[in-house]
Design a protein around this motif. Structure first.
Motif, PDB file in Angstrom:
ATOM      1  N   LYS A  19       0.813  -1.207   0.000  1.00  0.00           N
ATOM      2  CA  LYS A  19       0.000   0.000   0.000  1.00  0.00           C
ATOM      3  C   LYS A  19       0.857   1.272   0.000  1.00  0.00           C
ATOM      4  CE  LYS A  19      -2.181   0.945   3.694  1.00  0.00           C
ATOM      5  NZ  LYS A  19      -3.104   0.875   4.840  1.00  0.00           N
ATOM      6  N   SER A  20       1.807   1.342   0.929  1.00  0.00           N
ATOM      7  CA  SER A  20       2.619   2.563   1.031  1.00  0.00           C
ATOM      8  C   SER A  20       3.459   2.781  -0.225  1.00  0.00           C
ATOM      9  CB  SER A  20       3.536   2.503   2.253  1.00  0.00           C
ATOM     10  OG  SER A  20       2.775   2.352   3.419  1.00  0.00           O
ATOM     11  N   THR A  21       3.968   1.702  -0.788  1.00  0.00           N
ATOM     12  CA  THR A  21       4.790   1.823  -1.991  1.00  0.00           C
ATOM     13  C   THR A  21       3.948   2.316  -3.168  1.00  0.00           C
ATOM     14  OG1 THR A  21       6.084  -0.041  -1.168  1.00  0.00           O
ATOM     15  CG2 THR A  21       6.441   0.592  -3.464  1.00  0.00           C
ATOM     16  N   LEU A  43       4.316   8.886   3.124  1.00  0.00           N
ATOM     17  CA  LEU A  43       3.231   9.237   4.033  1.00  0.00           C
ATOM     18  C   LEU A  43       3.381   8.660   5.433  1.00  0.00           C
ATOM     19  CD1 LEU A  43       0.262   8.835   1.557  1.00  0.00           C
ATOM     20  CD2 LEU A  43       1.328  10.943   2.308  1.00  0.00           C
ATOM     21  N   ASP A  44       4.280   7.709   5.595  1.00  0.00           N
ATOM     22  CA  ASP A  44       4.447   7.110   6.923  1.00  0.00           C
ATOM     23  C   ASP A  44       5.384   7.979   7.737  1.00  0.00           C
ATOM     24  OD1 ASP A  44       2.869   5.153   5.940  1.00  0.00           O
ATOM     25  OD2 ASP A  44       4.447   3.655   5.751  1.00  0.00           O
ATOM     26  N   ARG A  45       4.822   8.854   8.566  1.00  0.00           N
ATOM     27  CA  ARG A  45       5.647   9.902   9.157  1.00  0.00           C
ATOM     28  C   ARG A  45       6.396   9.502  10.411  1.00  0.00           C
ATOM     29  NH1 ARG A  45       3.044  15.516   7.234  1.00  0.00           N
ATOM     30  NH2 ARG A  45       2.588  14.669   5.216  1.00  0.00           N
ATOM     31  N   ARG A  52       9.267  -0.190  11.045  1.00  0.00           N
ATOM     32  CA  ARG A  52       8.542  -1.443  11.032  1.00  0.00           C
ATOM     33  C   ARG A  52       7.773  -1.634   9.738  1.00  0.00           C
ATOM     34  NH1 ARG A  52       5.695  -3.312  16.205  1.00  0.00           N
ATOM     35  NH2 ARG A  52       7.358  -3.201  17.724  1.00  0.00           N
ATOM     36  N   GLY A  53       7.764  -0.572   8.921  1.00  0.00           N
ATOM     37  CA  GLY A  53       7.072  -0.689   7.646  1.00  0.00           C
ATOM     38  C   GLY A  53       5.583  -0.843   7.796  1.00  0.00           C
ATOM     39  N   ILE A  54       5.030  -0.307   8.872  1.00  0.00           N
ATOM     40  CA  ILE A  54       3.578  -0.378   9.007  1.00  0.00           C
ATOM     41  C   ILE A  54       3.014   1.034   9.121  1.00  0.00           C
ATOM     42  CG2 ILE A  54       3.472  -2.634  10.109  1.00  0.00           C
ATOM     43  CD1 ILE A  54       3.281  -1.185  12.773  1.00  0.00           C
ATOM     44  N   THR A  55       1.758   1.170   8.782  1.00  0.00           N
ATOM     45  CA  THR A  55       1.105   2.453   8.869  1.00  0.00           C
ATOM     46  C   THR A  55       0.244   2.471  10.111  1.00  0.00           C
ATOM     47  OG1 THR A  55       1.070   2.511   6.491  1.00  0.00           O
ATOM     48  CG2 THR A  55      -0.347   4.078   7.615  1.00  0.00           C
ATOM     49  N   ILE A  56       0.483   3.399  11.010  1.00  0.00           N
ATOM     50  CA  ILE A  56      -0.280   3.452  12.243  1.00  0.00           C
ATOM     51  C   ILE A  56      -1.355   4.519  12.147  1.00  0.00           C
ATOM     52  CG2 ILE A  56      -0.199   3.860  14.710  1.00  0.00           C
ATOM     53  CD1 ILE A  56       2.842   2.943  14.409  1.00  0.00           C
TER      54      ILE A  56
HETATM   55 MG    MG Z   1       2.365   0.898   4.813  1.00  0.00          MG
END
Ligand code: MG
Ligand code: GDP
Length: 596
Positions: A19-21, A43-45, A52-56
């Motif tokens: 998703k982020s990519t 966008l992952d600030r 961790r490569g996750i979106t919180i």
């Molecule tokens: Mg992500």
């Protein structure tokens, strides 16, 4: 921008499906971010998100896109993909008309793909199915296009194939967004109503509130009202993220943007609340606002007792940016002064403790996570227990525990081992669905207390990482639970008390007593370690007595060596805790609680 030129969408995907990519590529291809400013996962600030490569936290961004000579504004709302943050996901979805359902072309559908798809369908979103990572040698787009088409209907040919990494197919995807996602609808002349889908604390700007306009307009400098509390604030700035903040002259129907009012605490600007104008307020708030409730509790203690005030200050600060974090002071015989903290789930707990350690430089002990038990006493009072040591000692009339509906997706070869695991965790099989010839979905109800106790790790290791898990609260059930206490020389060590199913009490008791026997050094007297349910002892170990004379080894001679030894012993003593007469090294508590 008029509503007919706006498209609001989000990307829903299982974690790591890209998703982020893909979001990065879209920012680049639309020119929202210049190539020279591009960095991965734009966008992952938060640092932790990047590492961790996750979106919180979700973020919104506006991208320009031209089609048939018309300029469109594409608003992309990035949603957190994890079960702990389902409420935030559902608010983000409510701000959109469409969703990209993104699936890794080498992995296929996973548990969070399904969970998020169901949420999107509940919100009546137009779904655009997309297979990602088609550049991978292991990609099998034919197979998974069919899987996706079977799931949502339509033909496998309608499933777009893209690579967020190389950018292949991304322009086509942007065109599909414009063509297929409905334009937002709303009443431009009605009193303003905007839904808050995210609220972020920024050290410089205070709380930045992300909103989706439904009706009317909001303009800079007007006074706004939060409909859940009726509190009013002056707007200091209003604008859009593209993706850097750009102040605007106002937001109209269908637009997505941010508001800044100078409030310092996200609790004053809550996700799910409706913003309206204070002068002519709307009468009806937008659909249901709920306060996200903690599901999992744990005690947080500073390893160094003098860090206690710093821990309090750090928690106060984190609360400014995280309305779902709950905490109150508690004390423990074994661990001293600390806080009982409530979290949305285990990932949330991990993220908060990691932030406390990293951003605030604190060393912490975390006690075993506990769910919320409701105990009915003999006099029919209900007590809510989030800390096992507060479980009533006397006779009780009953106790309930929270249960969840879990969905586990895995290749069919693992069905047996997954069923074994769920069985030992008191799961009840609700059903089993083949999503394709290879992939099975297992549905269970299970006590949440069994899931928070390393269920996910077990699931992953038994399936070589191939299984995925999602769950949602499903009420409470009566259960045959008991509290097991651990006693050192007859004194209860509160941090080790646990609420477990009666059938697992013995196993817990023997594991903990054995662990502690190995961790606690011999004392000058014999120390019994016992596990007990009420007054009944269910397991026992002994630490034999020893006369500890550290100088005996130094045959008189070397004086500096003697002094060094004495100093070392003194230092060791400082990190000892007294439980009754027993000296226990601090790290024995930590090791016993973490199980290593
Ligand atoms: Mg992500
Ligand atoms: P998210 O968790 O859905 O946001 O996933 P990320 O965008 O962080 O991607 C997860 C991993 O997959 C990262 O290592 C990416 O580099 C990789 N990845 C994402 N998209 C692609 C793609 O199109 N091709 C390849 N080969 N790798 C990708």
């Amino acid at each position: 921008t008029p509503p007919e030129r706006i498209r609001n969408f989000c990307i829903i995907a299982h974690i790591d499906h890209g998703k982020s990519t893909l979001a990065d590529r879209m920012l680049q291809i639309t020119g929202a971010v210049a190539d020279r400013d591009m960095r991965a996962q734009y966008l992952d600030r938060m640092d932790i998100e990047r590492e961790r490569g996750i979106t919180i936290k979700s973020q919104a961004v506006r991208m320009p896109w031209e089609q048939d000579g018309h300029a469109f504004a594409l608003n992309m709302i990035d949603t957190p993909g994890h079960v702990d943050f389902t409420y935030e996901v559902s608010r983000s979805l409510a701000a959109c008309e469409g969703a990209i359902l993104l699936v890794d072309a080498a992995q296929g559908i996973e548990a969070q793909t399904l969970a998020n798809l169901y949420l999107a369908l509940e919100n009546d979103l137009t779904i655009i199915p997309v297979l990602n990572k088609i550049d991978l040698p292991a990609a099998d787009p034919e197979r998974f296009a069919k899987e996706l088409a079977d799931l949502i209907g339509g033909s496998p040919d309608d499933v777009l194939r893209v690579s967020g990494k190389t950018g292949e197919g991304v322009e086509e995807l942007l065109d599909r967004l414009v063509a297929e996602i409905p334009a937002p609808k709303g009443d431009a002349d009605a009193p303003a109503r905007a839904m808050i889908f995210d609220s972020v604390y920024d050290a410089y700007r205070g709380v930045v509130t992300y909103v989706r306009m439904i009706d009317g307009t909001l303009s800079p400098r007007e006074r706004i009202q939060m409909m859940s509390t009726r509190a009013t604030h002056d707007l200091l700035e209003i604008g859009v993220s593209s993706p850097e903040p750009v102040p605007s002259k106002g937001l109209g129907v269908g637009e997505v943007g941010y508001l800044i009012t100078g409030v310092k605490d996200v609790r004053q600007s809550k996700v799910g609340d409706t913003v309206t104008g204070a002068r002519t307020p709307a009468t009806q708030a937008l659909a249901g606002y709920v306060d996200p409730k903690p599901m999992v509790y744990s005690g947080l203690y500073p390893i160094d007792a003098s860090d206690y005030p710093d821990l309090r200050e750090a928690l106060d600060k984190l609360k400014l940016s995280d309305a779902s974090l709950a905490y109150e002071p508690e004390t423990s015989v074994a661990l001293g002064f600390g806080f009982r903290c409530g979290f949305l789930g285990l990932l949330h707990l991990e993220i908060i403790t990691e932030r406390l350690e990293r951003e605030f430089g604190l060393d912490l002990i975390t006690t075993a996570p506990s769910v919320i038990y409701e105990v009915t006493t003999e006099t029919n009072e209900t007590i809510v227990v989030t800390n096992p040591s507060e479980y009533p000692d006397g006779k009780i009339n009953g106790v309930t525990e929270p249960i969840v509906k879990a969905s586990i997706l895995a290749p069919k070869d693992y069905v047996g081992t997954i069923m074994d695991l769920c069985q030992t965790r008191r799961g009840t099989l609700l059903g089993m669905d083949y999503l394709s010839e290879q992939r099975v979905e297992l549905k269970y109800t299970m006590p949440l207390g069994e899931i928070v106790f390393d269920f996910f790790d077990q699931l992953k290791s038994r399936t070589q990482g191939y299984a995925s898990l999602d769950y949602e609260p499903a009420g409470r059930q009566e259960a045959d639970l008991v509290k097991v206490d651990i006693l050192l020389q007859g004194d209860r060590v509160d941090a080790f008390s646990a609420i477990v199913h009666r059938e697992k009490a013995y196993a817990y008791g023997t594991t903990m007593t054995e662990r502690l026997r190995k961790l606690i050094p011999r004392q000058q007297f014999e120390v019994p370690i016992q596990a007990a349910i009420g007054a009944r002892i269910i397991a026992r170990e002994n630490i034999r007595a020893i006369r500890k004379d550290v100088l005996a080894k130094c045959y008189g001679g070397d004086i500096t060596r003697k002094r060094k030894l004495l100093e070392k012993q003194k230092e060791g003593k400082k990190r000892m805790k007294m439980v009754g007469r027993v000296e226990v090294p601090q790290n024995a508590f930590i090791a016993a609680l973490s199980g290593d």
